[in-house]
Write an enzyme that holds these catalytic residues in place. Sequence first.
Site, short mmCIF file in Angstrom:
data_model
loop_
_atom_site.label_atom_id
_atom_site.label_comp_id
_atom_site.label_asym_id
_atom_site.label_seq_id
_atom_site.Cartn_x
_atom_site.Cartn_y
_atom_site.Cartn_z
N ARG A 160 0.86 -1.19 0.00
CA ARG A 160 0.00 0.00 0.00
C ARG A 160 0.88 1.23 0.00
O ARG A 160 1.90 1.26 0.71
CB ARG A 160 -0.85 0.04 1.28
CG ARG A 160 -1.90 -1.02 1.36
CD ARG A 160 -2.37 -1.21 2.77
NE ARG A 160 -1.32 -1.82 3.60
CZ ARG A 160 -1.44 -2.08 4.90
NH1 ARG A 160 -2.54 -1.75 5.54
NH2 ARG A 160 -0.45 -2.65 5.57
N PHE A 258 -11.45 -1.09 5.80
CA PHE A 258 -11.98 -0.88 4.44
C PHE A 258 -13.50 -0.76 4.43
O PHE A 258 -14.16 -1.08 3.45
CB PHE A 258 -11.47 -1.96 3.48
CG PHE A 258 -10.14 -1.55 2.91
CD1 PHE A 258 -9.02 -1.56 3.72
CD2 PHE A 258 -10.02 -1.08 1.61
CE1 PHE A 258 -7.80 -1.12 3.24
CE2 PHE A 258 -8.81 -0.63 1.13
CZ PHE A 258 -7.70 -0.64 1.95
N CYS A 269 -4.01 1.92 -8.22
CA CYS A 269 -4.27 0.47 -8.26
C CYS A 269 -5.74 0.09 -8.32
O CYS A 269 -6.19 -0.49 -9.30
CB CYS A 269 -3.61 -0.20 -7.06
SG CYS A 269 -1.82 -0.15 -7.17
N ARG A 339 -2.93 10.17 -8.82
CA ARG A 339 -3.53 9.38 -9.90
C ARG A 339 -4.94 8.97 -9.48
O ARG A 339 -5.15 8.48 -8.38
CB ARG A 339 -2.70 8.12 -10.18
CG ARG A 339 -1.42 8.41 -10.94
CD ARG A 339 -0.60 7.17 -11.11
NE ARG A 339 -0.14 6.65 -9.82
CZ ARG A 339 0.41 5.45 -9.66
NH1 ARG A 339 0.54 4.64 -10.67
NH2 ARG A 339 0.82 5.06 -8.47
C1 UDX Z 1 -4.16 -0.83 -2.77
C2 UDX Z 1 -4.20 -2.15 -1.97
O1 UDX Z 1 -4.61 -1.88 -0.63
C3 UDX Z 1 -2.82 -2.81 -2.00
O2 UDX Z 1 -2.87 -4.06 -1.33
C4 UDX Z 1 -2.42 -3.02 -3.45
O3 UDX Z 1 -1.13 -3.60 -3.53
C5 UDX Z 1 -2.43 -1.69 -4.20
O4 UDX Z 1 -3.72 -1.09 -4.09
P1 UDX Z 1 -3.27 1.66 -2.29
O5 UDX Z 1 -3.71 2.01 -3.67
O6 UDX Z 1 -1.94 2.13 -1.81
O7 UDX Z 1 -3.28 0.06 -2.09
O8 UDX Z 1 -4.38 2.28 -1.31
P2 UDX Z 1 -5.41 1.76 -0.21
O9 UDX Z 1 -4.88 2.02 1.13
O10 UDX Z 1 -5.88 0.40 -0.53
O11 UDX Z 1 -6.60 2.80 -0.48
C6 UDX Z 1 -7.21 2.87 -1.77
C7 UDX Z 1 -8.27 3.92 -1.82
O12 UDX Z 1 -9.41 3.50 -1.09
C8 UDX Z 1 -7.89 5.28 -1.24
O13 UDX Z 1 -8.37 6.29 -2.12
C9 UDX Z 1 -8.61 5.33 0.09
O14 UDX Z 1 -8.91 6.64 0.48
C10 UDX Z 1 -9.86 4.52 -0.23
N1 UDX Z 1 -10.48 3.88 0.94
C11 UDX Z 1 -9.81 2.92 1.64
C12 UDX Z 1 -11.79 4.20 1.29
O15 UDX Z 1 -12.43 5.05 0.64
N2 UDX Z 1 -12.37 3.56 2.34
C13 UDX Z 1 -11.72 2.61 3.06
O16 UDX Z 1 -12.31 2.07 4.00
C14 UDX Z 1 -10.39 2.29 2.71
#
Ligand code: UDX
Length: 442
Positions: A160, A258, A269, A339
């Site tokens: 992440r 999440f 991602c 992004r």
């Molecule tokens: C994600 C995956 O978690 C990771 O395992 C993978 O390798 C790459 O993609 P990342 O893109 O770094 O990682 O972000 P992450 O922490 O998963 O958050 C993704 C998005 O979801 C963010 O915009 C965050 O704000 C949003 N989010 C996350 C929510 O809106 N609600 C939540 O409860 C959790």
Amino acid sequence: MSVTPKGLRLTVVGTGYLGLTHAVCMADLGHEVLAMDVDEEKIAKAMRGEVPFFEPGLEPLLHKHLDSGRLRFTSSYDQVGLFGDLHFLCVGTPQGAGGAADLKYLHAAVEGLTPHLTGRCLVVGKSTVPVGTARQVAERVRAVPGLEQVELAWNPEFLREGRAVQDSLSPDRLVFGVCSPWAEVMLRQAYARPLAAGVPGLAMDLETAELVKVAANAFLATKISFINAMAEVCEAVGADVLQLAEALGHDERIGRRFLAPGLGFGGGCLPKDIRAFGAVARQLEIGSVADLLGCVDAINMGRRARVVELTREAAGGSLAGRRVAVLGLAFKPDSDDVRESPSLDVCDRLTREGAVVTAHDPVAIPNAARISPVLRYADSVPATVAGADVVLHLTEWADYRAIDPAALATVVGQQTIVDARCTLDTQLWQAANWTVVRPGRR
Ligand code: UDX
């Protein structure tokens, strides 16, 4: 296999977010690492110890291993072929036509690397790819005369942003997509330290390994969109999505992580991976999966429209000429990545409706300014909100939770804040006479 007393000799092809982090962390796990990129400027920066993106803890570790001599950089495939027997492919797989993954960098890396491979070695893909890619690459490589002993494995990454170092050094699990016991042994040596510390190492076929990554991201995206769909229901019936999420999360089978409602997911991602997976499902004619992921995407994008709607209402019914202050531009806190940033998308939508947007972020302004040069940017929270008709909280940086709402009230035009991430202390803001609007609560 050249095993030095310090560890293996391995290479990393591609020094973007994934590759640079992987190279630095593999050096930290005790290996001799040669990292390669075709972009000479990237390599020059890395050699100077510069990390071209914001990732807590990565730069000190890069310095440490440049100094220890365990980590070196090159732009030559020739040196990569000569250096090691384990080659990690860490190139990007961006979104291409129709949402499908664009594999041009992966194919270019394989083309570039294969003429330099000799003897028995293992090429290990880490990039996120459509299921079936690894086997196609393996067959292409093995068809080249002289490369019969080259094997391919797939070892997806789950890091992440903002926690990339920690996720690389002590991941939740390690997935080894392999075609032979030898490949599994090689990968277990590469990750000997985390495995010894108890991290589960799961060996499986190539297709299952590729799927673990996309299925994990699809599940996380679905979980976020589920709670955001519940937010819509809460708005319709006058319930509170935060209390709902809290109560759901206590069920151990569901869990609280999440399940944070608000503006939804963005970044490099989740959005691209669910679209690419949807494209694969359509190709495989598995309509249920394509429909599910399409729905997850639509719910997610719908939250951006909803936040704009709430802002318009807060501004008195029209955004034309209204001054809107935006707190947070990165797609999530502890990152300078914009992004697919939900915040930047909201800013664009507001601007299109005639709002005058001034935005702040602790680290993401330079990246945001490259994409959205027309927005106004301010370098402090008070300067951002000065005279604003509405304040929007769009990325939940810890700095914003620490804001004193009473102090901010002295500079703002109108004391209304839309807490699109649902993480501010509503009572604290209300006590300072702010009107707090948040999605998922009527
Ligand atoms: C994600 C995956 O978690 C990771 O395992 C993978 O390798 C790459 O993609 P990342 O893109 O770094 O990682 O972000 P992450 O922490 O998963 O958050 C993704 C998005 O979801 C963010 O915009 C965050 O704000 C949003 N989010 C996350 C929510 O809106 N609600 C939540 O409860 C959790």
